[in-house]
Write a protein that holds these residues in place. Sequence first.
Motif, PDB file in Angstrom:
ATOM      1  N   LEU A 151      -6.010  -3.669  11.634  1.00  0.00           N
ATOM      2  CA  LEU A 151      -6.132  -3.092  10.659  1.00  0.00           C
ATOM      3  C   LEU A 151      -7.220  -3.388   9.480  1.00  0.00           C
ATOM      4  O   LEU A 151      -7.878  -2.465   9.010  1.00  0.00           O
ATOM      5  CB  LEU A 151      -4.651  -2.984  10.215  1.00  0.00           C
ATOM      6  CG  LEU A 151      -3.598  -2.196  10.841  1.00  0.00           C
ATOM      7  CD1 LEU A 151      -2.241  -2.683  10.149  1.00  0.00           C
ATOM      8  CD2 LEU A 151      -3.829  -0.928  11.496  1.00  0.00           C
ATOM      9  N   ASP A 152      -7.182  -4.523   9.418  1.00  0.00           N
ATOM     10  CA  ASP A 152      -8.193  -5.038   8.329  1.00  0.00           C
ATOM     11  C   ASP A 152      -9.460  -4.588   8.774  1.00  0.00           C
ATOM     12  O   ASP A 152     -10.601  -3.932   8.030  1.00  0.00           O
ATOM     13  CB  ASP A 152      -8.373  -6.662   8.046  1.00  0.00           C
ATOM     14  CG  ASP A 152      -7.315  -6.974   7.299  1.00  0.00           C
ATOM     15  OD1 ASP A 152      -6.447  -6.204   6.761  1.00  0.00           O
ATOM     16  OD2 ASP A 152      -6.960  -8.388   7.353  1.00  0.00           O
ATOM     17  N   LEU A 154     -10.379  -2.146  11.300  1.00  0.00           N
ATOM     18  CA  LEU A 154     -10.681  -0.713  10.950  1.00  0.00           C
ATOM     19  C   LEU A 154     -10.617  -0.225   9.593  1.00  0.00           C
ATOM     20  O   LEU A 154     -11.425   0.879   9.450  1.00  0.00           O
ATOM     21  CB  LEU A 154      -9.317   0.072  11.633  1.00  0.00           C
ATOM     22  CG  LEU A 154      -9.139  -0.309  13.339  1.00  0.00           C
ATOM     23  CD1 LEU A 154      -7.764   0.114  13.715  1.00  0.00           C
ATOM     24  CD2 LEU A 154     -10.236   0.385  14.012  1.00  0.00           C
ATOM     25  N   GLU A 155     -10.078  -0.742   8.543  1.00  0.00           N
ATOM     26  CA  GLU A 155     -10.244  -0.465   7.177  1.00  0.00           C
ATOM     27  C   GLU A 155     -11.831  -0.537   6.834  1.00  0.00           C
ATOM     28  O   GLU A 155     -12.187   0.503   6.076  1.00  0.00           O
ATOM     29  CB  GLU A 155      -9.268  -1.301   6.199  1.00  0.00           C
ATOM     30  CG  GLU A 155      -9.433  -0.925   4.841  1.00  0.00           C
ATOM     31  CD  GLU A 155      -8.667   0.342   4.415  1.00  0.00           C
ATOM     32  OE1 GLU A 155      -8.917   0.800   3.289  1.00  0.00           O
ATOM     33  OE2 GLU A 155      -7.939   0.961   5.401  1.00  0.00           O
ATOM     34  N   SER A 156     -12.325  -1.645   7.132  1.00  0.00           N
ATOM     35  CA  SER A 156     -13.614  -1.807   6.912  1.00  0.00           C
ATOM     36  C   SER A 156     -14.651  -0.868   7.456  1.00  0.00           C
ATOM     37  O   SER A 156     -15.580  -0.585   6.986  1.00  0.00           O
ATOM     38  CB  SER A 156     -14.144  -3.257   7.466  1.00  0.00           C
ATOM     39  OG  SER A 156     -14.013  -3.480   8.496  1.00  0.00           O
ATOM     40  N   GLU A 157     -14.346  -0.538   8.652  1.00  0.00           N
ATOM     41  CA  GLU A 157     -15.184   0.361   9.413  1.00  0.00           C
ATOM     42  C   GLU A 157     -15.130   1.858   8.598  1.00  0.00           C
ATOM     43  O   GLU A 157     -16.105   2.451   8.471  1.00  0.00           O
ATOM     44  CB  GLU A 157     -14.508   0.508  10.913  1.00  0.00           C
ATOM     45  CG  GLU A 157     -14.867  -0.467  11.760  1.00  0.00           C
ATOM     46  CD  GLU A 157     -16.607  -0.484  12.195  1.00  0.00           C
ATOM     47  OE1 GLU A 157     -16.937   0.328  12.703  1.00  0.00           O
ATOM     48  OE2 GLU A 157     -17.011  -1.672  11.795  1.00  0.00           O
ATOM     49  N   LEU A 158     -13.964   2.235   8.144  1.00  0.00           N
ATOM     50  CA  LEU A 158     -13.585   3.660   7.550  1.00  0.00           C
ATOM     51  C   LEU A 158     -14.272   3.363   6.055  1.00  0.00           C
ATOM     52  O   LEU A 158     -14.504   4.619   5.463  1.00  0.00           O
ATOM     53  CB  LEU A 158     -12.420   4.041   7.587  1.00  0.00           C
ATOM     54  CG  LEU A 158     -12.010   4.646   8.989  1.00  0.00           C
ATOM     55  CD1 LEU A 158     -10.643   5.231   8.877  1.00  0.00           C
ATOM     56  CD2 LEU A 158     -13.005   5.581   9.570  1.00  0.00           C
ATOM     57  N   ALA A 182       1.306   4.883  15.011  1.00  0.00           N
ATOM     58  CA  ALA A 182       2.045   4.000  15.641  1.00  0.00           C
ATOM     59  C   ALA A 182       2.119   2.882  14.566  1.00  0.00           C
ATOM     60  O   ALA A 182       3.348   2.408  14.157  1.00  0.00           O
ATOM     61  CB  ALA A 182       1.846   3.391  16.928  1.00  0.00           C
ATOM     62  N   ALA A 183       0.887   2.369  13.994  1.00  0.00           N
ATOM     63  CA  ALA A 183       0.932   1.424  13.125  1.00  0.00           C
ATOM     64  C   ALA A 183       1.764   1.773  11.736  1.00  0.00           C
ATOM     65  O   ALA A 183       2.420   1.049  11.255  1.00  0.00           O
ATOM     66  CB  ALA A 183      -0.584   1.020  12.678  1.00  0.00           C
ATOM     67  N   ALA A 184       1.688   3.214  11.416  1.00  0.00           N
ATOM     68  CA  ALA A 184       2.238   3.544  10.269  1.00  0.00           C
ATOM     69  C   ALA A 184       3.648   3.482  10.317  1.00  0.00           C
ATOM     70  O   ALA A 184       4.630   3.063   9.157  1.00  0.00           O
ATOM     71  CB  ALA A 184       1.777   4.848   9.814  1.00  0.00           C
ATOM     72  N   SER A 185       4.162   4.028  11.656  1.00  0.00           N
ATOM     73  CA  SER A 185       5.350   4.042  11.902  1.00  0.00           C
ATOM     74  C   SER A 185       6.118   2.822  11.939  1.00  0.00           C
ATOM     75  O   SER A 185       7.371   2.663  11.628  1.00  0.00           O
ATOM     76  CB  SER A 185       5.656   5.073  13.072  1.00  0.00           C
ATOM     77  OG  SER A 185       6.928   4.904  13.609  1.00  0.00           O
TER      78      SER A 185
END
Length: 223
Positions: A151-152, A154-158, A182-185
């Motif tokens: 997640l870290d 992917l956050e940096s990618e966006l 799925a991660a959010a859920s």
Amino acid sequence: MITVHHLNNSRSQRILWLLEELGLEYEIKKYQRDPKTMLAPPELKAVHPLGKSPVITDDGTVVAESGAIVEYLVERYGNGRLVPAAGTPEKLKYTYFLHFAEGSAMSPLLMKLVFDRIENGPMPFFVKPVARGIARKVKEGFVNPNIQAQLDYLESELKARPWFAGSEFSAADIQMSFALEAAASRGGLGAQYPQLSGFLQRIHARPAYQRALERGGKYDYAR
């Protein structure tokens, strides 16, 4: 006619979304998970030997696996839509995230789902402490750190661009949607992931996404 063999609360929801983004006609054959095991019904094995969803049929051709279905539909019907131009850095990013979604992102999330069920599910009282202790240690020592690292990343990618492949929305974003939902859920994204939370808000607001929900039915990962 394209037929989507659609299992409730599954990856096949994003195939419906892709078809709506492409403006294609299609029909849906719906299947329901077993309420106890959450597994797909045996009827799906008549479509594909593994009996899993998503799977589509198109003029006698059977295509399974989310990534393969996305590539098939975009290549056959996209006419250049939802995919960056060949030979560009954006196309390389597109290909990477098309495969990352299932090849890397879903593995620890699936493990979390399994070990959450072990930790919280019913079992004989005399094995509860051992089973739950093992599940907790696996999550704390391996599963959760891997999810956080991904997640870290992917956050940096966006932070660098609005969509996973570049400045334009693409089928890679559709493919990535399920892992992030799925991660959010399963654990929540939290305030430390504003880019990922914003991504989910943007895709959920897309008209094609909303149409896919209307056609596909109840989808518990949607937020």
